[in-house]
Design an enzyme around this catalytic site. Structure first.
Site, PDB file in Angstrom:
ATOM      1  N   TYR A  54      32.695 -59.699  48.320  1.00 15.32           N
ATOM      2  CA  TYR A  54      33.112 -61.112  48.320  1.00 15.32           C
ATOM      3  C   TYR A  54      34.105 -61.344  47.190  1.00 15.32           C
ATOM      4  O   TYR A  54      33.854 -60.978  46.060  1.00 15.32           O
ATOM      5  CB  TYR A  54      31.903 -62.030  48.133  1.00 15.32           C
ATOM      6  CG  TYR A  54      30.946 -62.110  49.292  1.00 15.32           C
ATOM      7  CD1 TYR A  54      31.316 -61.778  50.586  1.00 15.32           C
ATOM      8  CD2 TYR A  54      29.629 -62.522  49.084  1.00 15.32           C
ATOM      9  CE1 TYR A  54      30.407 -61.874  51.630  1.00 15.32           C
ATOM     10  CE2 TYR A  54      28.723 -62.615  50.129  1.00 15.32           C
ATOM     11  CZ  TYR A  54      29.116 -62.280  51.399  1.00 15.32           C
ATOM     12  OH  TYR A  54      28.219 -62.358  52.437  1.00 15.32           O
ATOM     13  N   MET A  55      35.173 -62.093  47.395  1.00 15.34           N
ATOM     14  CA  MET A  55      35.902 -62.470  48.609  1.00 15.34           C
ATOM     15  C   MET A  55      37.326 -61.928  48.450  1.00 15.34           C
ATOM     16  O   MET A  55      38.296 -62.664  48.446  1.00 15.34           O
ATOM     17  CB  MET A  55      35.970 -63.988  48.766  1.00 15.34           C
ATOM     18  CG  MET A  55      34.639 -64.648  49.029  1.00 15.34           C
ATOM     19  SD  MET A  55      33.948 -64.270  50.691  1.00 15.34           S
ATOM     20  CE  MET A  55      35.143 -65.029  51.802  1.00 15.34           C
TER      21      MET A  55
END
Length: 316
Positions: A54-55
């Protein structure tokens, strides 16, 4: 928050709402992320979901930043033993795929970023069909035996590979997946209902679905012709549902139930998911503290059979 519940056959006890960590470091900066985590914990929440990737797909983001923020929060609050931390392997740009050496190296990096000596729940983020399930499960079992992982789970995996993984674990007496994390919500039902749900039910797994609010669509803020200045209002994310007949039908049904009950649309959408028979804890994220009450309110809301039927029919 209602009482903690067992995560299938594991020794993990989790709250009925899992807080998604994908926004941490992305649409929520570190102070804002700490505020959300604090408020969730104060309400009795103990289950936080993240991933080592992420991300990074979005400009200005680094892989693992969500893990770092969660780790810094755990250290600052000194509450590691209170929390069940789930993370994932397989999508980090430096640790792509599920080759055994990669799984083990990625786990070490996740442990470092989280500032902890164990991962409570370790998911394969995306299945890697170039690697035999036997090799994947054996590598995960090694981490469990080493005390670095407490329980293992899978996300984004075919029914055939999930069944084969469970059968191998049973045959060899190795660590066994205890949970499946599928995409599942009122506008995405065929991603779970059917073979995957049948396996979860038959094998005694926990379903911990992601995109519980369809990336914000089910909150009602994404409507046909309504442009929302938000990074999530992109084709394929929340905005992708707004111009479909099914999306409109679902929103109308969610709004009808929410209005009758005097609650937010997000509460109704997550409550529908939480009341599905195999679901243990839906995953939903909050960018700000103000977004949390609607999620936490699902534990005060028990939908009737008629309300569940209205929502299910609208989403068919």
């Amino acid at each position: 928050m209602t009482a903690l519940r067992p995560l299938a056959s594991s020794d993990l006890l989790v709250s009925p709402l899992c807080l998604g960590g994908n926004v941490f470091g992305w649409t929520a900066d570190e102070p804002g992320s700490f505020e959300v985590l604090d408020a969730y914990h104060r309400a009795g929440g103990n289950f936080v979901d993240t991933a080592d990737s992420y991300m990074y797909q979005f400009p200005g983001n680094e892989p693992g930043q969500s893990e770092i923020i969660i780790g810094e929060w755990l250290a600052a609050r000194r509450n590691r033993d209170d929390m069940v931390v789930a993370t994932k392997v397989g999508d980090h740009p430096r640790f792509k795929g599920l080759a055994p050496a990669n799984i083990k190296a990625a786990a070490e990096e996740s442990l470092r970023r989280l500032g902890t000596d164990r991962i409570d729940l370790y998911y394969t983020h995306f299945d890697d069909e170039s690697v035999p399930v036997e090799d994947i499960v054996t590598a995960l079992d090694d981490l469990v035996k080493a005390g670095k992982v407490r329980a293992i789970a899978a996300s984004n995996i075919s029914p055939e590979r999930l069944s084969a993984s469970l059968a191998f674990s049973d045959r060899e007496g190795l660590a066994r997946y205890v949970a499946l994390q599928p995409q599942y919500n009122l506008v995405s039902r065929d991603t779970y209902e059917g073979e995957r749900r049948d396996i979860v039910r038959r094998e005694g797994l926990a379903c911990v679905p992601y995109f519980a609010l369809a990336s914000g669509f089910l909150t009602g803020k994404y409507r046909p012709g309504n442009a929302v200045e938000n990074i999530r209002n992109l084709p394929g994310l929340a905005g992708g549902y707004a111009d479909t007949e099914r999306g409109a039908n679902v929103l109308a049904a969610v709004e009808e139930v929410a209005t009758a009950r005097g609650v937010e649309m997000a509460t109704v959408a997550v409550a529908w998911l939480a009341q599905q028979s195999t679901v243990t804890a839906p995953i939903a994220s909050a960018r700000t503290v103000e977004q949390l009450p609607a999620l936490l309110a699902l534990f005060e809301l028990r939908l009737s059979d008629a309300e569940l039927g209205t929502l299910t029919d609208a989403s068919a």
